[in-house]
Design an enzyme around this catalytic site. Structure first.
Site, PDB file in Angstrom:
ATOM      1  N   ASP A  82      13.287  -3.942  -1.411  1.00  0.00           N
ATOM      2  CA  ASP A  82      13.391  -2.482  -1.515  1.00  0.00           C
ATOM      3  C   ASP A  82      14.818  -2.092  -1.152  1.00  0.00           C
ATOM      4  O   ASP A  82      15.109  -1.813   0.005  1.00  0.00           O
ATOM      5  CB  ASP A  82      12.446  -1.787  -0.530  1.00  0.00           C
ATOM      6  CG  ASP A  82      10.978  -2.051  -0.808  1.00  0.00           C
ATOM      7  OD1 ASP A  82      10.379  -1.286  -1.561  1.00  0.00           O
ATOM      8  OD2 ASP A  82      10.436  -3.014  -0.219  1.00  0.00           O
ATOM      9  N   ARG A  90      17.067  -2.857   2.665  1.00  0.00           N
ATOM     10  CA  ARG A  90      16.777  -4.124   3.357  1.00  0.00           C
ATOM     11  C   ARG A  90      18.045  -4.910   3.651  1.00  0.00           C
ATOM     12  O   ARG A  90      18.105  -5.652   4.624  1.00  0.00           O
ATOM     13  CB  ARG A  90      15.822  -4.981   2.517  1.00  0.00           C
ATOM     14  CG  ARG A  90      14.541  -4.286   2.057  1.00  0.00           C
ATOM     15  CD  ARG A  90      13.783  -3.586   3.160  1.00  0.00           C
ATOM     16  NE  ARG A  90      12.495  -3.097   2.692  1.00  0.00           N
ATOM     17  CZ  ARG A  90      11.829  -2.090   3.240  1.00  0.00           C
ATOM     18  NH1 ARG A  90      12.324  -1.468   4.284  1.00  0.00           N
ATOM     19  NH2 ARG A  90      10.657  -1.716   2.762  1.00  0.00           N
ATOM     20  N   ARG A 150      14.240   9.896   0.314  1.00  0.00           N
ATOM     21  CA  ARG A 150      14.136   8.780  -0.622  1.00  0.00           C
ATOM     22  C   ARG A 150      14.021   9.284  -2.065  1.00  0.00           C
ATOM     23  O   ARG A 150      14.210   8.519  -3.006  1.00  0.00           O
ATOM     24  CB  ARG A 150      12.923   7.917  -0.273  1.00  0.00           C
ATOM     25  CG  ARG A 150      13.005   7.276   1.108  1.00  0.00           C
ATOM     26  CD  ARG A 150      11.677   6.681   1.522  1.00  0.00           C
ATOM     27  NE  ARG A 150      11.279   5.585   0.663  1.00  0.00           N
ATOM     28  CZ  ARG A 150      10.058   5.056   0.643  1.00  0.00           C
ATOM     29  NH1 ARG A 150       9.105   5.571   1.423  1.00  0.00           N
ATOM     30  NH2 ARG A 150       9.771   4.053  -0.152  1.00  0.00           N
ATOM     31  N   LYS A 180       8.761   4.172  -8.545  1.00  0.00           N
ATOM     32  CA  LYS A 180       7.633   4.330  -7.630  1.00  0.00           C
ATOM     33  C   LYS A 180       7.587   5.762  -7.114  1.00  0.00           C
ATOM     34  O   LYS A 180       8.590   6.464  -7.167  1.00  0.00           O
ATOM     35  CB  LYS A 180       7.730   3.315  -6.481  1.00  0.00           C
ATOM     36  CG  LYS A 180       8.987   3.394  -5.622  1.00  0.00           C
ATOM     37  CD  LYS A 180       9.061   2.198  -4.679  1.00  0.00           C
ATOM     38  CE  LYS A 180      10.205   2.322  -3.720  1.00  0.00           C
ATOM     39  NZ  LYS A 180      10.379   1.120  -2.879  1.00  0.00           N
ATOM     40  N   HIS A 181       6.423   6.252  -6.678  1.00  0.00           N
ATOM     41  CA  HIS A 181       5.123   5.605  -6.501  1.00  0.00           C
ATOM     42  C   HIS A 181       4.128   6.357  -7.383  1.00  0.00           C
ATOM     43  O   HIS A 181       3.740   7.461  -7.029  1.00  0.00           O
ATOM     44  CB  HIS A 181       4.680   5.664  -5.050  1.00  0.00           C
ATOM     45  CG  HIS A 181       5.686   5.159  -4.055  1.00  0.00           C
ATOM     46  ND1 HIS A 181       6.769   5.924  -3.619  1.00  0.00           N
ATOM     47  CD2 HIS A 181       5.777   3.967  -3.389  1.00  0.00           C
ATOM     48  CE1 HIS A 181       7.466   5.228  -2.736  1.00  0.00           C
ATOM     49  NE2 HIS A 181       6.892   4.030  -2.580  1.00  0.00           N
ATOM     50  N   HIS A 193       1.043   4.523   4.670  1.00  0.00           N
ATOM     51  CA  HIS A 193       1.070   3.379   5.588  1.00  0.00           C
ATOM     52  C   HIS A 193       0.018   3.540   6.681  1.00  0.00           C
ATOM     53  O   HIS A 193      -0.438   2.549   7.255  1.00  0.00           O
ATOM     54  CB  HIS A 193       2.445   3.227   6.232  1.00  0.00           C
ATOM     55  CG  HIS A 193       3.524   2.808   5.278  1.00  0.00           C
ATOM     56  ND1 HIS A 193       4.203   3.696   4.478  1.00  0.00           N
ATOM     57  CD2 HIS A 193       4.018   1.579   4.980  1.00  0.00           C
ATOM     58  CE1 HIS A 193       5.087   3.041   3.747  1.00  0.00           C
ATOM     59  NE2 HIS A 193       4.993   1.757   4.037  1.00  0.00           N
ATOM     60  N   ASP A 267       1.689  -1.059  -4.426  1.00  0.00           N
ATOM     61  CA  ASP A 267       2.353  -0.927  -3.135  1.00  0.00           C
ATOM     62  C   ASP A 267       1.693  -1.948  -2.195  1.00  0.00           C
ATOM     63  O   ASP A 267       0.717  -2.622  -2.557  1.00  0.00           O
ATOM     64  CB  ASP A 267       2.205   0.497  -2.609  1.00  0.00           C
ATOM     65  CG  ASP A 267       3.337   0.892  -1.666  1.00  0.00           C
ATOM     66  OD1 ASP A 267       4.035   0.007  -1.153  1.00  0.00           O
ATOM     67  OD2 ASP A 267       3.512   2.099  -1.435  1.00  0.00           O
TER      68      ASP A 267
END
Length: 526
Positions: A82, A90, A150, A180-181, A193, A267
């Site tokens: 990601d 990352r 984001r 995404k998403h 999450h 995901d």
């Protein structure tokens, strides 16, 4: 060589191609080796926990590839990450791009294309061939806890235009782009999450807003799309059905109506919206039934093994038609032949060259995106002839999706490089004494005032007391709603190295901020 189709594989190898697994550490682990060599797992995703240096990542990827080819399924792996930019990066060694919302504030499609090319060049140089970006969510909920910066912003047309350019830039450099998403996580007030969010809009509204950027990206040739663990009662079978496991979402809307024939990626299947509902192994079976191709199981070796077993059992019992598996595998193989037949992209530059381009692009994005939301009294620029007081507090990630936490000391270092004599203070320091007298230059680094009332209170008190004061919103533009009367406010949308550097240049007048807020902030008018 990548096989021509699924008919050349046994069932275990085919099922292994469907899984994308994560692991702990910066080297190949025993658990990962077992998943690859005994369970034929064909793909891996990197997180920040797997990343130390560019050389380490390149070496890890080479070793991973050799293991997959020589002792595993024998098909080149998808290696994913990601690398969205901003708070979800990352690879965090200083070359990461600013957030997508910073690009959105620039409003520049050419800059978005350049950003895609730059990030893909860096990924390809390290052997990473699949970027889980761009975010195509339309962020129109100020209280969204997981998307926010984001996203490119709240306008579906702008999100679609910039998202397409970012994606095509990546794909032009041989890296798969994954929007995404789907169908959209931008208008939620919960984080998948932690729980199952619900978007309760009617079908017409979803088509006009949430679907619109994905439709545009599909028409432009987007390689892959990630599903979301969000319920859409207007589409799904029941209000408690996550989109990821809904055939109505994946097959009827995405495949049939929108005509998407690329890779469909879930995901993370250990997120609680799935794990606390249908459960991860059952969720993987249902996601395949719904039409997904690739299953992300990112964290726990036991859960990864259970999910693989669940899919094999579903095929052997007759519950899951093997033709469904074959269709997904054939699509995976098609993209592997297109993107990953070689260990590195043939056009990939050396990493250092790619990193230089990323750093240059990052500066350009920050320079075009940082936004002077208000400067009512012409407070800026500041002068380096007087000390600068920086008020702020360390802040943790707002969501498990994020990588870093804000540290005021890093901002202080960047401000020092342009000549400021900076002293750091905490938000809860007493607003007394000569440090905060009327002649002081003061910056409040606001990280999450929506959740931390002390930040808004400090901004108000400092603004009242200090004639040369500016609030710098280092992440969330919606924090402006907590300080609607602030005299001077700058929004940076992230705190990446390039953004911090350009902010310093702006505060001394070397650069003029030109970005425009890409979202509406309740209660704030410029």
């Amino acid at each position: 060589m990548v096989p021509t189709d699924a008919s050349e594989m046994d069932l275990a190898t085919k099922v292994g191609q469907l899984f994308v697994v994560g692991f702990d550490g910066t080297e190949l682990t025993a658990d990962l080796r077992t998943l690859i060599t005994e369970r034929q797992c064909g793909n891996v995703v990197y997180f920040s926990r797997n990343v130390e240096t560019p050389t380490q990542v390149a070496t890890l990827t080479d070793r991973l590839r050799r293991l997959v080819l020589e002792e595993g399924p024998g098909v080149p792996p998808f290696v994913m990450a990601d690398q969205e930019g901003g708070v979800v990066s990352r690879l965090g060694w200083g070359t990461e791009l600013p957030s997508q919302m910073c690009i959105g504030a620039s409003g520049d499609p050419t800059l978005a294309r350049t950003a895609g090319e730059a990030v893909a060049g860096e990924l390809a140089a390290l052997g990473i061939n699949f970027n889980l970006a761009p975010v195509l969510d339309v962020n129109n909920n100020p209280r969204n806890p997981v998307i926010g910066v984001r996203s490119f912003g709240e306008d579906p047309e702008r999100v679609g235009e910039l998202g397409v350019e970012l994606a095509l830039g990546m794909q032009s450099r041989g890296v798969i782009a994954c929007g995404k998403h789907f169908p959209g996580h931008g208008d939620t007030s919960a984080d998948s999450h932690h729980e199952l969010p619900v978007v309760d809009h009617d079908r017409e509204r979803l088509a006009d807003v949430e679907f619109a950027p994905f439709r545009r990206a599909i028409d432009a040739g987007l390689d892959a799309i990630m599903t979301t663990h969000v319920s859409f009662p207007a589409i799904t079978e029941t209000p408690s059905t996550p989109a990821t496991v809904s055939a109505a979402v994946q097959r009827r809307v995405l495949r049939d109506e929108l005509g998407f024939d690329g890779l469909l990626v879930t995901d993370g299947m250990e997120m609680r919206a799935i794990a606390d509902g249908v459960g991860t192994p059952e969720g993987c079976v249902r996601a395949l039934e719904a039409g997904c191709d690739l299953l992300l199981v990112c964290h726990t070796p036991e859960t990864q093994a259970d999910a693989i077993d669940a899919v094999i059992d579903a095929v052997e019992s007759g519950r899951l038609d093997e033709a469904t598996i074959d269709t997904a595998v054939d699509r995976i193989l098609r993209y592997k032949r297109r993107r990953v037949s070689d260990s590195r992209s043939p056009s990939a530059p050396p990493w250092a060259d790619a990193a230089d381009r990323s750093a240059e692009t990052a500066r350009a994005i920050a320079a075009r995106g940082i936004t002077l939301a208000r400067d009512r009294d012409d407070t800026l620029p500041f002068t380096t002839d007087r000390p600068l007081r920086l008020v702020g507090s360390s802040g943790g990630p707002a969501s498990p999706a994020e990588d870093d936490e804000f540290e005021p000391s890093l901002l202080a270092e960047s401000l020092a490089t342009v000549g400021f004599d900076v002293t750091c203070h905490e938000f809860d320091d007493p607003l007394e004494g000569p440090s905060f007298d009327d002649d002081a230059q003061v910056i409040a680094a606001v990280d999450d005032a929506t959740a931390d009332e002390s930040q808004a209170a400090a901004v108000g008190a400092l603004d009242d007391r200090t004639s040369r004061f500016a609030a710098v919103l280092v992440r969330n533009p919606y924090d402006l709603s907590t300080v609607p009367d602030v005299s001077t406010a700058v929004v940076t949308y992230d705190y990446t190295p390039a953004t911090r550097t350009v902010l310093g240049e702006m505060l001394v007048g070397e650069t003029t901020p030109t970005g425009q807020l890409p979202v509406t902030v309740p209660g704030f008018a410029d």
